[in-house]
Design an enzyme around this catalytic site. Sequence first.
Site, PDB file in Angstrom:
ATOM      1  CB  SER A 134       5.300  -1.811  11.960  1.00 32.70           C
ATOM      2  OG  SER A 134       4.745  -0.334  12.170  1.00 32.70           O
ATOM      3  N   GLY A 155       2.193   2.432  10.729  1.00 31.55           N
ATOM      4  CA  GLY A 155       3.147   3.497  10.767  1.00 31.55           C
ATOM      5  C   GLY A 155       3.911   3.741  11.836  1.00 31.55           C
ATOM      6  CE  LYS A 209      -0.178   3.203   4.770  1.00 30.43           C
ATOM      7  NZ  LYS A 209      -0.148   3.619   5.976  1.00 30.43           N
ATOM      8  CD  GLU A 228      -3.480  -2.765   7.080  1.00 32.77           C
ATOM      9  OE1 GLU A 228      -2.430  -2.755   6.709  1.00 32.77           O
ATOM     10  OE2 GLU A 228      -4.225  -1.761   7.033  1.00 32.77           O
ATOM     11  CG  ASN A 251      -1.828   1.094   1.406  1.00 37.56           C
ATOM     12  OD1 ASN A 251      -1.820   2.085   0.421  1.00 37.56           O
ATOM     13  ND2 ASN A 251      -2.372   1.456   2.569  1.00 37.56           N
ATOM     14  CG  HIS A 280      -5.845   1.890   4.991  1.00 41.94           C
ATOM     15  ND1 HIS A 280      -5.619   2.757   6.140  1.00 41.94           N
ATOM     16  CD2 HIS A 280      -4.837   1.011   5.022  1.00 41.94           C
ATOM     17  CE1 HIS A 280      -4.375   2.517   6.147  1.00 41.94           C
ATOM     18  NE2 HIS A 280      -3.906   1.236   5.821  1.00 41.94           N
ATOM     19  CD  GLU A 282      -3.128   5.393   6.532  1.00 40.70           C
ATOM     20  OE1 GLU A 282      -2.994   5.548   5.529  1.00 40.70           O
ATOM     21  OE2 GLU A 282      -2.259   5.104   7.563  1.00 40.70           O
TER      22      GLU A 282
HETATM   23  P1  PGA Z   1       2.739   0.508   7.495  1.00 37.69           P
HETATM   24  O1  PGA Z   1       1.097   0.448   6.836  1.00 37.69           O
HETATM   25  O2  PGA Z   1       3.322  -0.911   7.011  1.00 37.69           O
HETATM   26  O3  PGA Z   1       3.601   1.434   7.183  1.00 37.69           O
HETATM   27  O4  PGA Z   1       2.515   0.328   9.142  1.00 37.69           O
HETATM   28  C1  PGA Z   1       0.605  -0.452   6.703  1.00 37.69           C
HETATM   29  C2  PGA Z   1      -1.011  -0.211   6.066  1.00 37.69           C
HETATM   30  O5  PGA Z   1      -1.342   0.855   6.389  1.00 37.69           O
HETATM   31  O6  PGA Z   1      -1.541  -0.847   5.302  1.00 37.69           O
END
Ligand code: PGA
Length: 249
Positions: free
Chosen positions: A212, A173, A11, A167, A9, A95, A97
């Site tokens: 992460s 993140g 983003k 997740e 992803n 997601h 976010e």
């Molecule tokens: P990250 O993001 O690996 O940077 O923690 C994962 C995601 O948001 O899908």
Amino acid sequence: MRQKIVAGNWKMNGTIAETENLLRELLAGKLNNQNVKVVVCPPYTSLHVASKILNGSHIALGAQNMSEHARGAYTGEISPEMLLTAGVLYVILGHSERRQYHAETDQLVNAKVKLALQTGLIPIICVGELLSEREEGRTETVVGKQVAGTLSGLTAEALNKVVIAYEPVWAIGTGKTATPQMAQEVHAFIRDRLMAIDKTTAGKVPILYGGSVKPDNALGLHRQPDIDGSLVGGASLKADDFMAIINAV
Ligand code: PGA
């Protein structure tokens, strides 16, 4: 055996030129396991060029979101058909976010899931609890509600076409990953919830872990019986790291 998937992803990262570079690096990388499905999800503006570069390769293309409407006066939105005809096969839906910054609800995500499936896209449906919810011991309540809500009304046949991504929001993140045992517990719980929809299909749905995931923790996570791969954010922007995670399936 369930399909193993590692999805990146990206983003809101990457111009078209940067996308091209990263894709060429990934295509040049050595894939050790032919049974893992690799998916990359660049921003919308890079999808068309990405589909040309990836055409005929082992890497599939995904988008990060889509509208719940098929077409019409929805300024700024992107329809599933636009994605499909741009060469997209997967779409990340719900997601955290999107839930956090765009107030997406399970009901909205459910509408998107149904439209994605009707259009021929494979939804990667994200669920996961906040840190406060975990600390209050409410992880299963929260995740169970998200699973039931986002999959509401799906037939066994439809369920057979979805991918779930667990997740935990506190791990995205932040550099804090769930331990393999913590993640496995929730994955097993999700699979149990899928049983409530259809017993046979529940065993076939890939459930990815996200939050992460890095080269040094991927193997431990991927070894868990109910973890079928990962949804990778930050580490998918570096070809070497992403390849190492893919090769740790
Ligand atoms: P990250 O993001 O690996 O940077 O923690 C994962 C995601 O948001 O899908």
